[in-house]
Design an enzyme around this catalytic site. Structure first.
Site, PDB file in Angstrom:
ATOM      1  N   ALA A  97       8.771 -43.453 -15.020  1.00  0.00           N
ATOM      2  CA  ALA A  97       9.732 -44.274 -14.274  1.00  0.00           C
ATOM      3  C   ALA A  97      11.110 -43.606 -14.224  1.00  0.00           C
ATOM      4  O   ALA A  97      11.246 -42.516 -13.700  1.00  0.00           O
ATOM      5  CB  ALA A  97       9.779 -45.686 -14.865  1.00  0.00           C
ATOM      6  N   SER A  98      12.143 -44.234 -14.811  1.00  0.00           N
ATOM      7  CA  SER A  98      13.506 -43.722 -14.637  1.00  0.00           C
ATOM      8  C   SER A  98      13.785 -42.426 -15.370  1.00  0.00           C
ATOM      9  O   SER A  98      14.853 -41.832 -15.173  1.00  0.00           O
ATOM     10  CB  SER A  98      14.527 -44.785 -15.057  1.00  0.00           C
ATOM     11  OG  SER A  98      14.601 -45.796 -14.085  1.00  0.00           O
ATOM     12  N   MET A  99      12.864 -41.949 -16.189  1.00  0.00           N
ATOM     13  CA  MET A  99      13.014 -40.584 -16.698  1.00  0.00           C
ATOM     14  C   MET A  99      12.792 -39.559 -15.584  1.00  0.00           C
ATOM     15  O   MET A  99      12.989 -38.355 -15.787  1.00  0.00           O
ATOM     16  CB  MET A  99      12.062 -40.343 -17.865  1.00  0.00           C
ATOM     17  CG  MET A  99      12.571 -40.955 -19.169  1.00  0.00           C
ATOM     18  SD  MET A  99      11.370 -40.965 -20.526  1.00  0.00           S
ATOM     19  CE  MET A  99      11.022 -39.225 -20.750  1.00  0.00           C
ATOM     20  N   LYS A 101      14.784 -39.712 -13.042  1.00  0.00           N
ATOM     21  CA  LYS A 101      16.158 -39.517 -12.562  1.00  0.00           C
ATOM     22  C   LYS A 101      16.787 -38.206 -13.028  1.00  0.00           C
ATOM     23  O   LYS A 101      17.407 -37.496 -12.223  1.00  0.00           O
ATOM     24  CB  LYS A 101      17.026 -40.719 -12.955  1.00  0.00           C
ATOM     25  CG  LYS A 101      16.709 -41.999 -12.176  1.00  0.00           C
ATOM     26  CD  LYS A 101      17.606 -43.150 -12.615  1.00  0.00           C
ATOM     27  CE  LYS A 101      17.458 -44.354 -11.683  1.00  0.00           C
ATOM     28  NZ  LYS A 101      16.166 -45.029 -11.821  1.00  0.00           N
ATOM     29  N   TYR A 215      24.057 -49.328 -11.974  1.00  0.00           N
ATOM     30  CA  TYR A 215      22.775 -48.627 -12.016  1.00  0.00           C
ATOM     31  C   TYR A 215      21.900 -49.100 -10.872  1.00  0.00           C
ATOM     32  O   TYR A 215      21.730 -50.305 -10.670  1.00  0.00           O
ATOM     33  CB  TYR A 215      22.104 -48.911 -13.361  1.00  0.00           C
ATOM     34  CG  TYR A 215      20.863 -48.119 -13.640  1.00  0.00           C
ATOM     35  CD1 TYR A 215      20.884 -46.735 -13.666  1.00  0.00           C
ATOM     36  CD2 TYR A 215      19.663 -48.770 -13.905  1.00  0.00           C
ATOM     37  CE1 TYR A 215      19.747 -46.005 -13.954  1.00  0.00           C
ATOM     38  CE2 TYR A 215      18.514 -48.050 -14.202  1.00  0.00           C
ATOM     39  CZ  TYR A 215      18.563 -46.670 -14.229  1.00  0.00           C
ATOM     40  OH  TYR A 215      17.427 -45.951 -14.513  1.00  0.00           O
TER      41      TYR A 215
END
Length: 428
Positions: A97-99, A101, A215
């Site tokens: 997921a947001s890793m 980014k 965010y």
């Protein structure tokens, strides 16, 4: 199992990095004591993970600790699929997921180093749909209609989440994002990243660009920027410019059929309750995000979310993190300059409203006010929706990767304990 993580450059004080020329060679897994860690202290990770699994608070995890360019701890705990009795393995795949980014941010900085743009450039110079942005009026304002933004969204705003873009949990804009069909990256999606970002650009911002940290979908817009500037899809750019050079063979957006069984099952947990298997259909969570656990292997597989889409393993992501700790280089392959990594890992949100330090793609421990648990000033990293987390501590030459698949987590706090457990193992 042998793992190659290039030796890091020495940390000479926050935030300067110097990469030592001798770090091109890669090393095998070592004993903890060889890199200044204590084996009996690292064993505390085992005890804590196994305790949480025994209490049915989590199904399983993979934990990796690397120091001075070598892996000192890599273990799998529990089950990747409880019902099928499949044990967790160190090469298990996880929705990170947001890793995703930080990977997108590195892609942007690769292009930045090639002179494709400046960080202060309006993103509309490359994505024209973002040229005429509007902003919601303040909540206490008598005005009802969105107002023109005071200035353009810059690439720097997107990297620091100060663009005014938000996520679907926002009470003022979440409904509009859902109604317009703007993705967040955790569902099977029709369409492409460029198509969906054009829809996003028609909606107002929650605040003026540069006004405060919010965010949100900024990193998906950065993914569209990479596509527009490079002429590749985000998937192709990641593969050719980051994953293949770094040897990240298991990191990808969508899984082929023969790899699906390697993917850990997602479980759910309410406060103080036991885990239960997440259903396959769209799932609404308490924050207003509707997500799916099947998006990495079902659907059209054409939407490459720069903010949330990747699947990876602990060792693959450790190679990415080690590249950053090395000042942009791993095993003789350089993706970024040390000066660029220095810029990315400095705090960039000091002048705006923000509850944490944030660099160009990472959360940052700015100074003593952020030292609420055992850590070092300058440590950076990020986590993911499905209970994944990583950190890089340049002062201690330490990398940690924690991967699980749990949402909601019921405020479990296990990933935070992992950071402490990895750091307390340092003895020299």
């Amino acid at each position: 199992m042998t793992t190659a993580l290039g030796l890091p450059g020495r940390w000479l004080g926050v935030p300067f990095l110097l990469v030592v020329a001798a770090c091109a060679e890669s090393l095998e897994v070592v004993t903890p004591e060889e890199v200044g860690l204590a084996a009996e202290r690292l064993a505390r990770i085992d005890a804590v993970m196994e305790e949480h699994i025994a209490r049915r608070q989590i199904a399983g995890t993979v934990a990796l600790v690397a120091r001075r360019g070598s892996i000192a701890h890599l273990k799998a705990y529990g089950m990747r699929d409880v019902e099928a009795k499949r044990p967790m393995r160190t090469d298990t795949l996880f929705r990170i997921a947001s890793m995703t980014k930080p990977v997108t941010s590195v892609a942007v900085m690769i292009l930045y180093e090639e002179g494709k743009f400046l960080l202060g450039d309006p993103v509309s110079r490359y994505l024209p749909e973002f040229a005429q942005m509007t902003v919601l009026p303040p909540q206490d304002s008598a005005e009802a209609a969105p107002q023109p933004a005071r200035g353009p969204i810059t690439i720097r705003h997107l990297l620091t989440h100060t663009s005014g873009l938000t996520y679907h949990w926002n009470k003022r804009l979440g409904g509009a994002l859902k109604e317009a069909g703007v993705p967040h990256g955790l569902l099977e999606e029709e369409g492409t990243l460029r198509e969906k970002m054009k829809i996003l650009a028609r909606l107002p911002l929650v605040n003026h660009p540069g006004e405060r940290y919010e965010y949100g979908l900024s990193t998906d817009v950065l993914g569209a920027l990479v596509e527009a500037v490079s002429g590749m899809t985000l998937e192709e750019f990641f593969r050719r410019r980051i994953f293949e050079p770094l040897g990240m063979e298991d990191t990808q957006f969508f899984l082929p059929e023969d790899q699906v069984q390697r993917l850990a099952v997602v479980y759910q947990r309410e406060q103080d309750g036991p885990i239960r298997r997440a259903p396959e259909g769209p799932i609404p969570d308490e924050a207003g995000i509707v997500y799916s656990v099947t998006y990495p292997y079902r659907g059209p597989k054409r939407y490459f979310s720069g903010g949330a889409g990747l699947v990876s393993t602990a060792e693959d992501y450790a190679r990415f993190a080690q590249m950053l700790l090395n000042g942009g280089e791993l095993d003789g392959v350089r993706l970024l300059s040390p000066k660029t990594v220095e810029l990315m890992t400095a705090n960039h949100v000091g002048a705006v409203e923000a509850s944490l330090g944030f660099g160009l793609g990472f959360g940052i421990i700015r100074d003593e006010r952020d030292l609420k648990e055992l850590a070092s000033i300058g440590r950076y990293g990020w986590g993911g929706f499905f209970y994944t987390d990583f950190f890089v501590d340049p002062q201690e030459e330490l990398v940690g990767v924690f991967l699980a698949q749990l949402h909601p987590s019921g405020n479990l706090g296990l990933h935070e304990k992992f950071r402490v457990l990895a750091t307390q193992a340092i003895i020299e």
